[in-house]
Write an enzyme that holds these catalytic residues in place. Structure first.
Site, PDB file in Angstrom:
ATOM      1  N   HIS A  43       0.800  -1.233   0.000  1.00 56.45           N
ATOM      2  CA  HIS A  43       0.000   0.000   0.000  1.00 56.45           C
ATOM      3  C   HIS A  43       0.824   1.271   0.000  1.00 56.45           C
ATOM      4  O   HIS A  43       0.266   2.362   0.163  1.00 56.45           O
ATOM      5  CB  HIS A  43      -0.926   0.038   1.212  1.00 56.45           C
ATOM      6  CG  HIS A  43      -1.961  -1.038   1.227  1.00 56.45           C
ATOM      7  ND1 HIS A  43      -3.227  -0.852   0.707  1.00 56.45           N
ATOM      8  CD2 HIS A  43      -1.920  -2.308   1.664  1.00 56.45           C
ATOM      9  CE1 HIS A  43      -3.924  -1.968   0.859  1.00 56.45           C
ATOM     10  NE2 HIS A  43      -3.145  -2.868   1.433  1.00 56.45           N
ATOM     11  N   LYS A  88      -8.345  13.785   4.586  1.00 59.44           N
ATOM     12  CA  LYS A  88      -7.467  12.619   4.543  1.00 59.44           C
ATOM     13  C   LYS A  88      -6.469  12.805   5.673  1.00 59.44           C
ATOM     14  O   LYS A  88      -6.439  13.872   6.291  1.00 59.44           O
ATOM     15  CB  LYS A  88      -6.734  12.540   3.202  1.00 59.44           C
ATOM     16  CG  LYS A  88      -6.113  13.884   2.769  1.00 59.44           C
ATOM     17  CD  LYS A  88      -5.444  13.828   1.401  1.00 59.44           C
ATOM     18  CE  LYS A  88      -6.381  13.865   0.227  1.00 59.44           C
ATOM     19  NZ  LYS A  88      -6.426  12.633  -0.543  1.00 59.44           N
ATOM     20  N   ARG A  89      -5.661  11.789   5.963  1.00 60.30           N
ATOM     21  CA  ARG A  89      -4.633  11.967   6.971  1.00 60.30           C
ATOM     22  C   ARG A  89      -3.727  13.133   6.592  1.00 60.30           C
ATOM     23  O   ARG A  89      -3.523  13.412   5.412  1.00 60.30           O
ATOM     24  CB  ARG A  89      -3.815  10.685   7.132  1.00 60.30           C
ATOM     25  CG  ARG A  89      -4.523   9.629   7.927  1.00 60.30           C
ATOM     26  CD  ARG A  89      -4.847  10.081   9.335  1.00 60.30           C
ATOM     27  NE  ARG A  89      -3.646  10.119  10.133  1.00 60.30           N
ATOM     28  CZ  ARG A  89      -3.329   9.216  11.059  1.00 60.30           C
ATOM     29  NH1 ARG A  89      -4.154   8.222  11.330  1.00 60.30           N
ATOM     30  NH2 ARG A  89      -2.214   9.297  11.740  1.00 60.30           N
ATOM     31  N   LYS A 100       0.799  14.383   0.896  1.00 60.62           N
ATOM     32  CA  LYS A 100      -0.571  14.645   0.436  1.00 60.62           C
ATOM     33  C   LYS A 100      -0.794  16.132   0.145  1.00 60.62           C
ATOM     34  O   LYS A 100      -1.798  16.525  -0.432  1.00 60.62           O
ATOM     35  CB  LYS A 100      -1.579  14.147   1.472  1.00 60.62           C
ATOM     36  CG  LYS A 100      -1.534  12.622   1.655  1.00 60.62           C
ATOM     37  CD  LYS A 100      -2.534  12.153   2.710  1.00 60.62           C
ATOM     38  CE  LYS A 100      -2.412  10.678   3.054  1.00 60.62           C
ATOM     39  NZ  LYS A 100      -3.088   9.783   2.091  1.00 60.62           N
ATOM     40  N   THR A 116      -8.607   6.410  -1.850  1.00 60.37           N
ATOM     41  CA  THR A 116      -9.952   5.863  -1.960  1.00 60.37           C
ATOM     42  C   THR A 116     -10.974   6.957  -1.659  1.00 60.37           C
ATOM     43  O   THR A 116     -12.125   6.871  -2.092  1.00 60.37           O
ATOM     44  CB  THR A 116     -10.161   4.680  -0.990  1.00 60.37           C
ATOM     45  OG1 THR A 116      -9.598   5.026   0.278  1.00 60.37           O
ATOM     46  CG2 THR A 116      -9.501   3.426  -1.505  1.00 60.37           C
ATOM     47  N   LYS A 129     -14.801   8.142  -3.328  1.00 61.27           N
ATOM     48  CA  LYS A 129     -16.028   8.499  -2.604  1.00 61.27           C
ATOM     49  C   LYS A 129     -16.579   9.822  -3.107  1.00 61.27           C
ATOM     50  O   LYS A 129     -17.796   9.983  -3.301  1.00 61.27           O
ATOM     51  CB  LYS A 129     -15.754   8.554  -1.093  1.00 61.27           C
ATOM     52  CG  LYS A 129     -15.420   7.180  -0.513  1.00 61.27           C
ATOM     53  CD  LYS A 129     -14.717   7.226   0.834  1.00 61.27           C
ATOM     54  CE  LYS A 129     -14.058   5.863   1.084  1.00 61.27           C
ATOM     55  NZ  LYS A 129     -13.043   5.899   2.155  1.00 61.27           N
TER      56      LYS A 129
HETATM   57  C1  26Q Z   1       3.369   0.070  10.328  1.00 61.57           C
HETATM   58  C2  26Q Z   1       4.255  -0.335  11.324  1.00 61.57           C
HETATM   59  C3  26Q Z   1       4.284   0.328  12.536  1.00 61.57           C
HETATM   60  C4  26Q Z   1       3.403   1.366  12.787  1.00 61.57           C
HETATM   61  C5  26Q Z   1       2.512   1.769  11.792  1.00 61.57           C
HETATM   62  C6  26Q Z   1       2.503   1.129  10.566  1.00 61.57           C
HETATM   63  C7  26Q Z   1       1.555   1.566   9.508  1.00 61.57           C
HETATM   64  C8  26Q Z   1       0.223   1.751   9.792  1.00 61.57           C
HETATM   65  C9  26Q Z   1      -0.655   2.168   8.813  1.00 61.57           C
HETATM   66  C10 26Q Z   1       1.996   1.794   8.213  1.00 61.57           C
HETATM   67  C11 26Q Z   1       1.109   2.204   7.229  1.00 61.57           C
HETATM   68  C12 26Q Z   1      -0.243   2.386   7.522  1.00 61.57           C
HETATM   69  C13 26Q Z   1      -1.259   2.805   6.548  1.00 61.57           C
HETATM   70  C14 26Q Z   1      -1.070   2.937   5.264  1.00 61.57           C
HETATM   71  C15 26Q Z   1      -2.156   3.369   4.380  1.00 61.57           C
HETATM   72  O1  26Q Z   1      -3.261   3.664   4.816  1.00 61.57           O
HETATM   73  N1  26Q Z   1      -1.915   3.418   3.070  1.00 61.57           N
HETATM   74  C16 26Q Z   1      -2.951   3.816   2.139  1.00 61.57           C
HETATM   75  O2  26Q Z   1      -3.620   2.655   1.690  1.00 61.57           O
HETATM   76  C17 26Q Z   1      -4.753   2.986   0.893  1.00 61.57           C
HETATM   77  C18 26Q Z   1      -5.487   1.707   0.550  1.00 61.57           C
HETATM   78  O3  26Q Z   1      -4.762   0.957  -0.378  1.00 61.57           O
HETATM   79  C19 26Q Z   1      -4.320   3.728  -0.356  1.00 61.57           C
HETATM   80  O4  26Q Z   1      -5.461   4.123  -1.052  1.00 61.57           O
HETATM   81  C20 26Q Z   1      -3.489   4.959   0.025  1.00 61.57           C
HETATM   82  O5  26Q Z   1      -2.962   5.556  -1.141  1.00 61.57           O
HETATM   83  C21 26Q Z   1      -2.359   4.560   0.953  1.00 61.57           C
HETATM   84  O6  26Q Z   1      -1.660   5.710   1.416  1.00 61.57           O
END
Ligand code: 26Q
Length: 808
Positions: free
Chosen positions: A355, A543-544, A549, A651, A655
């Site tokens: 991702h 978004k975050r 971004k 995503t 929406k």
């Molecule tokens: C990993 C290890 C330790 C702590 C945190 C994490 C961690 C947590 C969440 C790393 C990444 C995330 C989230 C990533 C994320 O949300 N990515 C998004 O995924 C969406 C669904 O595929 C995409 O549409 C977005 O582009 C992408 O940024």
């Protein structure tokens, strides 16, 4: 087909209230009523779940296990009632019993067991897998605290705990009888017995994993799946030997240690800190899940030899990557297989979705931590790494490539390479992203095993994100496209295209949007006390908060508009409301500064009479699923402005599109595929392409030159530096854009390079808005062509190309 009439639902609720709370409907509080509703629907789903399980077992179907550290479920009551086909009955029953249905729905806390896109995707896919009648289960951690609640105090983000379980637990069915033991630490002892080498982990710390099951109803089907959330408990809550010595506090230490595992969701999105508790969370949930899956498989088939034929494990990014060595451990240590047989099964069972391409989000764990916490899994991982490296050497005879592909290198375990080595498929989440994985991030692995690398463009649950939240638009669609057909066949939305020349339809579309804007304005006023002007353009970025971004680019354009208004109070003819919503990871200082900046700017504009009825900025507190559900139907402009090549898919963009908003965006992530179906004429594209970003960086990017040459940009950055009426100056952000900071290059995400093009795109958007007919036509085309972004399509592709399971 519907399980309830209004009357039978009323009866069920009445007896629930009595049995559970000893109260009549007149005596019950709204919270008790909400719980009663949840329990009644949960029972219905649980009964259907039993049927589904029976059928799956009888037909010996392959089952999909979707593992994710995050499931951003949001609210369930309205959704489950909708999917069960009893929403009208539920609303009526509640009103009959003296409650306001909307108030009951509003009371339910979001199950915020995720950060953003990745977690929400998992939730949307559960809905589609169930609706498509795929035997499936989701697995995650039953976090006590979900994503923090955000408050804005004096312009700054303050985090509050999210105690969602008080009411949210009504959906959970605890199953203590299916608890599993997960072992950490200790030492390994090896011994021979009967010609077999046995390995036992001695003096380990054991944590009990207790499943809490959430039933998932599909739409228009009796098929029901389960989301299994593991809670952590100590096997011995009190150490009686310590207790008997009077050491009461020490006696409960084990319990406290075990329970921290499921205490809190890590609030970092697209960024990683190598904390040992996070690794514990990952192994805890992976080990419990693999034990649960393999045990059920053994009960049904009595052998592990056909495991891969009856099961497929999809992992949501690398976070559950430990399934690979854990499944190997169980096949070797418990089922007594040799390495090759176990490897053959594992590598036919596991598939990995990536991702992100951000380097800081690629998971890596220090070897010593890994080894200390998971001695047996470490042993297996080293063997996987050794064999994989041998293969890479034999294929490439190139040390650089071997290093790049290694699972363990320089004392670090690289989870993505572990997933590539042990998985049967690796997929990105948009066409562009999958190309970047193939050509760049994983190019060496792809050279060796090209067929492993696939694409599945993300999708969203269109029943939730259109029909359920935008009833006005839903009925227009029904009127024009032949009823509710599009609910099961999202491509039927395409028929809307035929009405692009129909003024009456376009007028109706405009009225729906206007009503939704008014409803949102009411809501924003109730929640935050802000007055929005429904006659202005609702221009939205939610978004975050992350630098890539580029919320800051949006801010720069707003400052430019503000400066123009200072020169000429008539510079803006089309009133604009810029809406932001974003949580920042608590430890991400720059992201928090940008939130403060947005609030400073909002305040500045609010207090400037020149901006009245022309320009407004609003920061929406605590952006979350349930807020998105209110906002999407009211949005007109969708800001998707990440640096090209950085947003894997997005995503939120889908929406907005489905709800008729027009996109101002870069050619990044799934925007590329939106452009494929919409063309230049139905969106506002701007900025560098992914390859141009790469080239510019290679050549040496000098943002200071742009600052010197572009007077508007110069003025905007200077005003950022000078600060606002609240006395807050943003020299730090100014510095970061022009000169960089220790370690980070100046303007890492190329805001200044895209600034002029972005301002032009926004201007063009506003000009187009003035032509109402044109705008409505574009909006209609966006809705009409959003069908391919339905999660049903995406899940269908996973089923066909990766899982090889049949579906509706
Ligand atoms: C990993 C290890 C330790 C702590 C945190 C994490 C961690 C947590 C969440 C790393 C990444 C995330 C989230 C990533 C994320 O949300 N990515 C998004 O995924 C969406 C669904 O595929 C995409 O549409 C977005 O582009 C992408 O940024």
């Amino acid at each position: 087909m519907t399980p309830f009439t209004t009357k039978s639902l009323e009866d069920a609720l009445t007896s629930r209230l009595m049995i559970h709370f000893g109260k009549t409907a007149e005596e019950a509080s709204e919270a008790e009523m909400m719980r009663a509703c949840a329990l009644v629907l949960r029972d219905t789903m649980a009964l259907r779940g039993v049927e589904t399980k029976k059928t799956t077992a009888r037909e010996e179907k392959r089952k999909v296990h979707y593992l994710s550290l995050e499931f951003l479920m949001g609210r369930s009551l309205e959704k489950n009632a909708y999917n069960l086909g009893v929403l009208p009955q539920l609303k009526e029953a509640l009103e009959q019993m003296g409650f306001k249905a909307a108030d009951i729905f509003e009371l339910e806390p979001d199950a915020g067991l995720g950060n953003g896109g990745l977690g929400r995707l998992a939730a949307c896919y559960l809905d589609s897998m169930t609706t498509l009648e795929i035997p499936a289960a989701g697995y995650s951690i039953c976090y006590e605290l979900g994503i923090f609640k955000q408050k804005i105090v004096e312009g700054q983000q303050v985090e509050l705990p999210d105690n969602w379980k008080d009411l949210g637990a009504a959906w959970l069915l605890p199953r203590p009888e299916e608890a599993k033991e997960v072992r950490f630490g200790g030492t390994l002892r090896e011994f021979w017995d009967n010609g077999h080498l046995h390995i036992v982990q001695e003096d380990a710390t054991t944590v009990l994993a207790i499943p809490n099951d959430m039933e998932i109803a599909g739409y228009n089907t009796r098929h029901t799946n389960v989301l299994r959330l593991w809670d952590a408990k100590s096997p011995e809550p009190v150490d009686m030997s310590l207790y008997s010595k009077g050491e009461y506090f020490k006696a409960t230490e084990n319990e406290a240690m075990a329970e921290v595992i499921a205490k809190v969701l890590y609030p970092e999105d697209n960024h990683i800190e190598g904390k040992s508790l996070r690794l514990k969370q990952q192994y805890f949930f992976v080990s419990a899940t693999v034990q649960s899956i393999t045990q059920k498989h053994m009960e049904r088939y009595g052998t592990m030899k056909n495991f891969h034929e009856k099961n497929v494990i999809q992992i949501n990014d690398t976070h559950p990557a430990l399934v690979i060595p854990e499944l190997m451990r169980i096949l070797i240590d418990d089922a007594g297989m040799d390495w090759d047989e176990a490897w053959g099964i594992t590598t036919r069972s596991v598939a990995y979705t990536n991702h992100t391409v951000l380097a800081e989000a690629l998971e890596r764990w220090p070897q010593d931590l890994f080894q200390r916490l998971l001695p047996r899994v470490w042993q297996i991982t080293t063997e996987i790494a050794r064999r994989w490296q041998e293969r890479c050497e034999a294929f490439y005879h190139d040390r650089d490539k071997v290093r790049d592909m290694a699972v363990i290198w320089d004392g670090v375990v690289r989870m993505a390479n572990l997933c590539i080595a042990g998985g049967m498929a690796v997929n990105g989440v948009s066409a562009l992203h999958s190309d970047i994985l193939r050509r760049d991030v994983f190019k060496n692995a792809c050279g060796m095993e090209p067929d492993k690398f696939k694409n599945v463009t993300n999708g969203i649950d269109h029943r939730r994100w259109l029909s359920e939240i935008n009833p006005g638009l839903h009925s227009l669609i029904c009127d024009l496209t032949g009823g509710e057909r599009y609910l099961m066949e999202p491509m039927a939305l395409k028929r809307l295209d035929d009405f692009a020349g129909d003024s009456e339809v376009l007028q109706r579309l405009e009225e729906i949007k206007r009503k939704n804007k008014e409803a949102f304005a009411d809501y924003a006023y109730r929640q935050q006390g802000v007055s929005l002007d429904p006659a202005s353009i609702f221009d939205v970025q939610v978004k975050r908060l992350h630098e890539y971004k580029r919320q800051l680019l949006n801010v720069l354009n707003i400052i430019a508009l503000y400066e123009k208004l200072q020169d000429d109070p008539n510079a803006i003819t089309q009133p604009r409301t810029f809406l932001f919503g974003a949580k920042a990871a608590p430890g991400y200082a720059v992201a928090k500064r940008i939130i403060r900046l947005i609030n400073s700017l909002a305040d500045q504009i609010d207090h400037d009479p020149v901006c009245k009825d022309k320009l407004q900025v609003v920061f929406l507190e605590n952006y979350r699923v349930s807020l998105a559900e209110r906002l999407m139907p009211a949005s007109e402009v969708s800001q998707q402005i990440s640096t090209a090549g950085k947003e894997a898919s997005g995503t939120g963009n889908m929406k907005f599109m489905m709800n008729g908003a027009l996109t101002v965006g870069t050619l990044d992530g799934a925007n590329v595929e939106m452009h494929d179906v919409l063309g230049d004429e139905n969106m506002f594209l701007f900025g560098l392409r992914a390859d141009e970003v790469e080239n510019l960086k290679r050549q040496g990017y000098l943002p200071q030159r742009l600052y010197i040459r572009d007077p508007l940009l110069h003025r905007v950055l200077d005003s950022l530096k000078a600060g606002f009426r609240d006395g807050v100056r943003y020299e730090d952000l100014y510095q970061r854009l022009l000169f960089g900071e220790r370690g980070t290059p100046a303007d890492e995400y190329l805001l200044l390079a895209d600034f002029a093009a972005y301002c032009r795109a926004e201007e063009k958007m506003a000009r187009t808005y003035a032509d109402r007919r044109k705008w409505n036509e574009m909006s209609l085309h966006n809705i009409a062509r959003s069908g391919i972004f339905a999660a049903d399509r995406a899940v269908g592709e996973y089923a066909d190309n990766i899982w090889h399971v049949s579906h509706r």
